[in-house]
Design an enzyme around this catalytic site. Structure first.
Site, short mmCIF file in Angstrom:
data_model
loop_
_atom_site.label_atom_id
_atom_site.label_comp_id
_atom_site.label_asym_id
_atom_site.label_seq_id
_atom_site.Cartn_x
_atom_site.Cartn_y
_atom_site.Cartn_z
N GLY A 13 0.77 -1.24 0.00
CA GLY A 13 0.00 0.00 0.00
C GLY A 13 0.80 1.28 0.00
O GLY A 13 0.35 2.31 0.52
N ASN A 15 1.42 3.23 -2.49
CA ASN A 15 0.66 4.23 -3.26
C ASN A 15 -0.55 4.73 -2.46
O ASN A 15 -0.90 5.91 -2.52
CB ASN A 15 0.20 3.64 -4.59
CG ASN A 15 1.27 3.73 -5.66
OD1 ASN A 15 1.56 4.80 -6.17
ND2 ASN A 15 1.89 2.62 -5.96
N MET A 91 -4.58 -6.45 -6.81
CA MET A 91 -4.12 -7.48 -7.75
C MET A 91 -5.21 -8.43 -8.22
O MET A 91 -4.92 -9.55 -8.65
CB MET A 91 -2.97 -8.28 -7.10
CG MET A 91 -1.77 -7.43 -6.73
SD MET A 91 -1.17 -6.41 -8.09
CE MET A 91 -0.26 -7.63 -9.01
N ILE A 93 -8.29 -9.10 -10.96
CA ILE A 93 -8.85 -8.58 -12.20
C ILE A 93 -10.34 -8.37 -12.00
O ILE A 93 -11.05 -9.24 -11.47
CB ILE A 93 -8.57 -9.56 -13.36
CG1 ILE A 93 -7.07 -9.52 -13.69
CG2 ILE A 93 -9.40 -9.18 -14.59
CD1 ILE A 93 -6.64 -10.37 -14.83
N LEU A 94 -10.84 -7.21 -12.39
CA LEU A 94 -12.25 -6.85 -12.19
C LEU A 94 -13.01 -7.08 -13.49
O LEU A 94 -12.52 -6.76 -14.58
CB LEU A 94 -12.34 -5.39 -11.76
CG LEU A 94 -11.69 -5.10 -10.39
CD1 LEU A 94 -11.50 -3.60 -10.19
CD2 LEU A 94 -12.53 -5.70 -9.26
N ASN A 108 -6.66 3.67 -11.77
CA ASN A 108 -5.66 2.65 -11.46
C ASN A 108 -4.28 3.20 -11.83
O ASN A 108 -4.16 4.04 -12.71
CB ASN A 108 -5.92 1.37 -12.27
CG ASN A 108 -4.88 0.28 -11.96
OD1 ASN A 108 -4.56 0.02 -10.81
ND2 ASN A 108 -4.34 -0.32 -13.00
N HIS A 110 -0.60 1.84 -13.14
CA HIS A 110 0.03 0.66 -13.75
C HIS A 110 1.50 0.98 -14.01
O HIS A 110 1.79 2.05 -14.57
CB HIS A 110 -0.69 0.31 -15.06
CG HIS A 110 -0.10 -0.87 -15.76
ND1 HIS A 110 -0.30 -2.17 -15.33
CD2 HIS A 110 0.69 -0.95 -16.86
CE1 HIS A 110 0.34 -2.98 -16.14
NE2 HIS A 110 0.95 -2.28 -17.07
#
Ligand code: GRF
Length: 204
Positions: A13, A15, A91, A93-94, A108, A110
């Site tokens: 965490g 970020n 982590m 995938i939605l 998000n 990346h």
């Protein structure tokens, strides 16, 4: 009225910490929830230390039932009155079922200069390609993995002595500068993109 931000994490965490610490003073948003899919995520204790409410929706009991997991994520976020979702080292995938519900309200970060290197192992792929630079991107989340409108990018030069680890370590502080800068504009409905490069702090 401040925009209410929920931050989704899966790990340390860093970020999330940068985002939470940025939302002070005249910033148009405030953190109202840090949510992890992993009850062991180190970021949960960091969020609690910063006074931000936390929640866990463990994905494992749901097995392959992605819709069930996402329905619970959605319920917890709405219960907290979240208006903007920031994925920060999240982590899972939605599915389009979830990204559709939060379209236009979910960001998000990346670790690549999208559209280059969607997916995983971005540092190794940039090194293998012999790229002169690498970077990170903050984008709106859509149904396409790592594919939404770009809201900001930060660039760093790749050194010939770099390894995936050294590149990741040098990029992380740029992520911590970029994501808060993008969120500040996004929460004020300012869609001007943010561009940073190592060695300059000026937003362009
Ligand atoms: C970072 O490299 C970020 O680009 C990616 O997840 C990694 C871990 O971030 N999304 P954090 O320290 O958990 O914020």
């Amino acid at each position: 009225m401040s925009r209410r931000v929920g931050i989704l994490i899966s790990g340390g965490g860093s970020n999330m910490v940068a985002l939470v610490k940025s939302m002070t003073g005249d910033h148009p948003a405030r953190p109202v929830l840090v949510l992890s899919n992993d009850p062991e995520a180190g970021g949960l204790a960091k969020a609690e230390a910063l006074g931000v409410p936390t929640a866990v929706v463990d994905h494992r009991p749901f097995g392959k039932d992605r819709a069930g997991f996402e329905a619970e994520l959605d319920r917890v976020l709405r219960e907290a009155g979240v208006e903007i979702v920031c994925l920060a080292g999240f982590m899972r995938i939605l599915t389009p079922g979830f990204t559709g519900k939060w379209a236009g309200r979910m960001l998000n970060i990346h670790p690549s200069l999208l559209p280059l290197y969607k997916g995983l192992h971005t540092y190794a792929r940039a090194l293998e390609a012999g790229d002169a630079e690498h970077g990170c991107t903050v984008h709106e989340v859509t149904a396409e993995l790592d594919g939404g409108p770009i809201l900001g990018q930060a660039r760093i030069a790749i050194d010939k002595s770099d390894t995936p680890e050294s590149l990741a370590a040098r990029l992380l502080p740029m992520e911590h500068a970029l994501y808060p800068a993008v969120l500040r504009r996004y929460a004020a409905d300012d869609r001007r993109p943010v561009f940073l490069s190592a060695g300059t702090s000026a937003l362009s």
